[in-house]
Scaffold this active site. Sequence first.
Site, PDB file in Angstrom:
ATOM      1  CB  SER A   1      -0.962   0.006   1.180  1.00 16.18           C
ATOM      2  OG  SER A   1      -0.270   0.250   2.377  1.00 16.18           O
TER       3      SER A   1
ATOM      4  CE  LYS B   1      -2.973   1.725   4.975  1.00 17.44           C
ATOM      5  NZ  LYS B   1      -2.949   1.126   3.617  1.00 17.44           N
TER       6      LYS B   1
END
Lengths: 230, 230, 230, 230, 230, 230
Positions: free
Chosen positions: A94, A137
């Site tokens: 990611s 996140k």
Amino acid sequence: YQLFSKEGEQVGRVNGLAVMGGDSGVVLPIIAEVTPSLSNSEGSVIATGMLKDIAKEAVQNVSAVIKNITGKDIANRDIHIQFVGTYEGVEGDSASISVATAVISAIEQVPVNQTVAMTGSLSVRGDVLPVGGVTYKIEAAAQAGIQKIIIPKANEADVLIEDQYKDQVEIIPVSTITEVIEHSLVGNEKKNIVDKLKKVSNVKWNFDMPEVVPASIENMKKSGTGSKNA
Amino acid sequence: YQLFSKEGEQVGRVNGLAVMGGDSGVVLPIIAEVTPSLSNSEGSVIATGMLKDIAKEAVQNVSAVIKNITGKDIANRDIHIQFVGTYEGVEGDSASISVATAVISAIEQVPVNQTVAMTGSLSVRGDVLPVGGVTYKIEAAAQAGIQKIIIPKANEADVLIEDQYKDQVEIIPVSTITEVIEHSLVGNEKKNIVDKLKKVSNVKWNFDMPEVVPASIENMKKSGTGSKNA
Amino acid sequence: YQLFSKEGEQVGRVNGLAVMGGDSGVVLPIIAEVTPSLSNSEGSVIATGMLKDIAKEAVQNVSAVIKNITGKDIANRDIHIQFVGTYEGVEGDSASISVATAVISAIEQVPVNQTVAMTGSLSVRGDVLPVGGVTYKIEAAAQAGIQKIIIPKANEADVLIEDQYKDQVEIIPVSTITEVIEHSLVGNEKKNIVDKLKKVSNVKWNFDMPEVVPASIENMKKSGTGSKNA
Amino acid sequence: YQLFSKEGEQVGRVNGLAVMGGDSGVVLPIIAEVTPSLSNSEGSVIATGMLKDIAKEAVQNVSAVIKNITGKDIANRDIHIQFVGTYEGVEGDSASISVATAVISAIEQVPVNQTVAMTGSLSVRGDVLPVGGVTYKIEAAAQAGIQKIIIPKANEADVLIEDQYKDQVEIIPVSTITEVIEHSLVGNEKKNIVDKLKKVSNVKWNFDMPEVVPASIENMKKSGTGSKNA
Amino acid sequence: YQLFSKEGEQVGRVNGLAVMGGDSGVVLPIIAEVTPSLSNSEGSVIATGMLKDIAKEAVQNVSAVIKNITGKDIANRDIHIQFVGTYEGVEGDSASISVATAVISAIEQVPVNQTVAMTGSLSVRGDVLPVGGVTYKIEAAAQAGIQKIIIPKANEADVLIEDQYKDQVEIIPVSTITEVIEHSLVGNEKKNIVDKLKKVSNVKWNFDMPEVVPASIENMKKSGTGSKNA
Amino acid sequence: YQLFSKEGEQVGRVNGLAVMGGDSGVVLPIIAEVTPSLSNSEGSVIATGMLKDIAKEAVQNVSAVIKNITGKDIANRDIHIQFVGTYEGVEGDSASISVATAVISAIEQVPVNQTVAMTGSLSVRGDVLPVGGVTYKIEAAAQAGIQKIIIPKANEADVLIEDQYKDQVEIIPVSTITEVIEHSLVGNEKKNIVDKLKKVSNVKWNFDMPEVVPASIENMKKSGTGSKNA
Ligand SMILES: [Ca+2]
Ligand SMILES: [Ca+2]
Ligand SMILES: [Ca+2]
Ligand SMILES: [Ca+2]
Ligand SMILES: [Ca+2]
Ligand SMILES: [Ca+2]
Ligand SMILES: [Ca+2]
Ligand SMILES: [Ca+2]
Ligand SMILES: [Ca+2]
Ligand SMILES: [Ca+2]
Ligand SMILES: [Ca+2]
Ligand SMILES: [Ca+2]
């Protein structure tokens, strides 16, 4: 120590985002630099920060995008990518768009907006692919004072952040590395980079047909493999 | 045997600082040398002293800074870095600025002040990053008779040394490798090195656009990936 | 079988000293040879005798000293180093000066005095560093009929040999590889090698500044990293 | 199947001797061939037969002797060494002189006498070094119909064979690879090879002093390492 | 699925024979192809099919024979060898002559007779060496409809097949790869390949004496090693 | 997230098919890209997606087909192959024709029909070889909305799909990579690629006879190996 900066702009430095312990986000700074290569005949892409297998492969995928931008000059350069403070190791893909952005900024000497953070996987052709933990996140980035967060368009439906963050941060869904660059680099030269990325994705590399001596007609008829493929 | 010297000046030799057993500092000498390379086509960076994984990666990060100083001549040189007496192994990245300083001294043949000791991590772009155990390290250096100790600026708040050491040693917090060099090398040529480091951090390397044959307009329209990235 | 010789002189052969079983010394012959390299583009340093990790790193440290003597011609040569009879493996760095001396003898085709034995670690810059087991090694060498024993100056205080050996052997403490060569090689050409070693340790290798395109003033102001390092 | 031949002569094939199960000898054929190299820039020495660590290092030691005979042309050749029938693995260095002889025969296209068998270790400078199990090996060779057996001179005292073999086989103790070649190759060209081996062991390879810029006198005085080595 | 063909002819494809489970034979097709090399400076020999250690070494032995046929052009080619369907792994060296034949067929673009199957090990000099399980393999080939089976001459006495197979298959014992080629390839060009194989086995490669500076007479006398070898 | 697309066309992207958990099919997208190579002297084939051993070997087999299409220009290019979303690893060789098709599409910049999915192993000479799980894969592709499914001709008898899928999807059995390309690429340039594939499979690469010095007649007679092979 706060290893990232949330304001101003810096060349070769991007605020990535990671998940820790399964349910908690963290801002993960990534720093890139371009140097003359140790070898006269080949470049290297060197990533540090205790990367595990999937993360190492993600760097290889990013390198495909980088090489298409740099052309053959890449053989004279080493690309350094540093995940800062990840002594316990980094896994997953990611951080791919963060790595790509840091390297492109370092190559072009065009600064990255430090009020931006980002998460996203990347294909070898520059497509932004979905990742996990997007909500964790985003919340971590918002708490850290980040203003804009770039996420994969395919993750748009996953964003379930609490109300308190909705006014605080702007979410920017993207589909290609070109869009990531548009939203993260600063200055006039950014447009040139975006143009270069668009042009590169539609070029056809030169491959000559091999220099061959045609086999005789007789052999072509006799050879089973030959006639099967023909 | 006392493997380090605390006075005078030496080329390619730096007093690093390490933590032993979790709560005890030690002066760790690092020696560097530059040689012709074993290969006609590539240089090598060779670090000995039983380095573990994070320490090996720290050397790779330092090598980014070194290559930016040396330019492409690095392909004709091998850089040797020796951690002295560390038969039990070395872990961590806090010797990074010591390694960089020893190598720069060896490259430039400019001596290092042996009354100085130092600790600090380093980014691939030359930023000094924080480390652990700063107080233990300072006390060990002071006990060993060291006069100046370079530490990362980000660690300034961590310094909690006992009163007895406060008059004995000078603490110098720094943010970049340029500042480390300013406080540790001796002689007139030091200024040239500092100037070189400043210049290098703002250069833009040459990358030509790849030599490509543009695909036909028709193909560009047809190709899904092409239109996505464009 | 006695694998070493204690008299006469030989090219590329040195009587090293090792500790066996913790408290017993032994004479360990080391043989070196220089050959054309297997590769057109790079030399190799090949050490055999079942070396363990610290011993392998010691050979790398020695190679720094060797490359500074040979210059770039090293890329056309392979250096072979053979520890004789060490089927059970070799650990530690105390054979470093023996290895360096055997290789220098082979390179220069100048013989080594076989009445001499030696022990000592070596820095990449040619400093002789202290080792363990000096007393055991000296006694073993004396018993074997060796006449002179070279040891690191830093180990001088460790020598606690029994009276019977004191008249039998001469102990020669040294600080640099130059001194080792002075006491172990024979013949008129020895002086040239010593001169070469002295000259090499004070040379400054050529490194051009990288071929760079200065970034615009505007970019330099904008870039955070740039201004931090500057 | 008897994999070795005990009469006639063959290029690139030598009857080695090995110990099996600790107390039983066996004739072990070794076959060598020289080919164009797979690489344009480097040769390879490739040994097959499930060699273990000490045996692999023995091949590296032999390669030092080979490279000194072939000169720099070795970079254009691959050397293949095949231990025949050793599916269970080969350990030890006692086949070294057999390997060297097979390779030299293949290089020079001069046949090996198949009535000879041999055992012996080899130094990188061409000295034949002692091995174990000499008696077992001699008895096995005699039983197999071999007529001459080359052994290391240092093993001469170990030969304790039964009376029945004493008239059957001739034992030839040797000290150098040159003597091995004299007793095992056949034909007129053998003398040229022996001459070449003698000449090679006394040559001095060319090494230029490194191309260096002398440091200023001032620096030499300041630099601690400089003055120590000088 | 029947992965092999038992009639007609094909370029680069050979019916090998293997033993499964200790007492059962099977036809094992091997396919080879020659391509431009990935590298500008070296060729590669790439074998797939989950080969274990002895099988990998057998491919290296075969490559010695191949390189002697191709000459230095091998550095511009990659040789691909595919064991078909061996997902559980391949061990042993009995496919060596099948591999060699498939590669030679692919190089020369001359087809292999698919009514033939073969088993045999190979030396680096082209000798066919004995293998195990010959009877099991012959019976399996006969049951599969194969008409001719090439085996090592050294295995001739091992053939104990049941009566029913004796009229069905022709057994062809061979001693060299040249004979294998004579019995397995088809077409007029076969004779050229056989001639080339014969010529290659008697050539002497060029090796110049090393470019050396003779040491002085004085040194030769002094040097122990020198006088020992001389 | 649906990582594949089932309509339109894309360059360098193919819908592969895999089996999960033994009895369930899944569409597995494979993305390829061609870039300048990191090295001046050699290309690389880089596959990501946590490939296991058999899958890695399958990529090597595919690379043989690719190199025959690209000719020696491959040394200037890196080929990137990305298995998307396979974080748990990929095993087996049934994606081989998907990988080959994605790479050929990327090289030629000719799009792949995204309504097609495919499964099949590949020989180094371009033959399509059978795979397992064909029925599971077809059903999964049909459920996902795929319209055409390419399978190996050798698997035709294995197709036992439920009635509901029979009208929904078209099954296309193929024997060679040429047929795969014919059924999966789109646009006018497809014909050129098919022609190129047919031509390549019947070429004979150039190999000169080695540059050799014939051994004397006398030696040829004496040498046992020589006369055996001759
Ligand atoms: Ca390299
Ligand atoms: Ca492209
Ligand atoms: Ca190399
Ligand atoms: Ca830069
Ligand atoms: Ca060279
Ligand atoms: Ca120096
Ligand atoms: Ca190589
Ligand atoms: Ca020599
Ligand atoms: Ca390579
Ligand atoms: Ca030959
Ligand atoms: Ca090239
Ligand atoms: Ca072909």
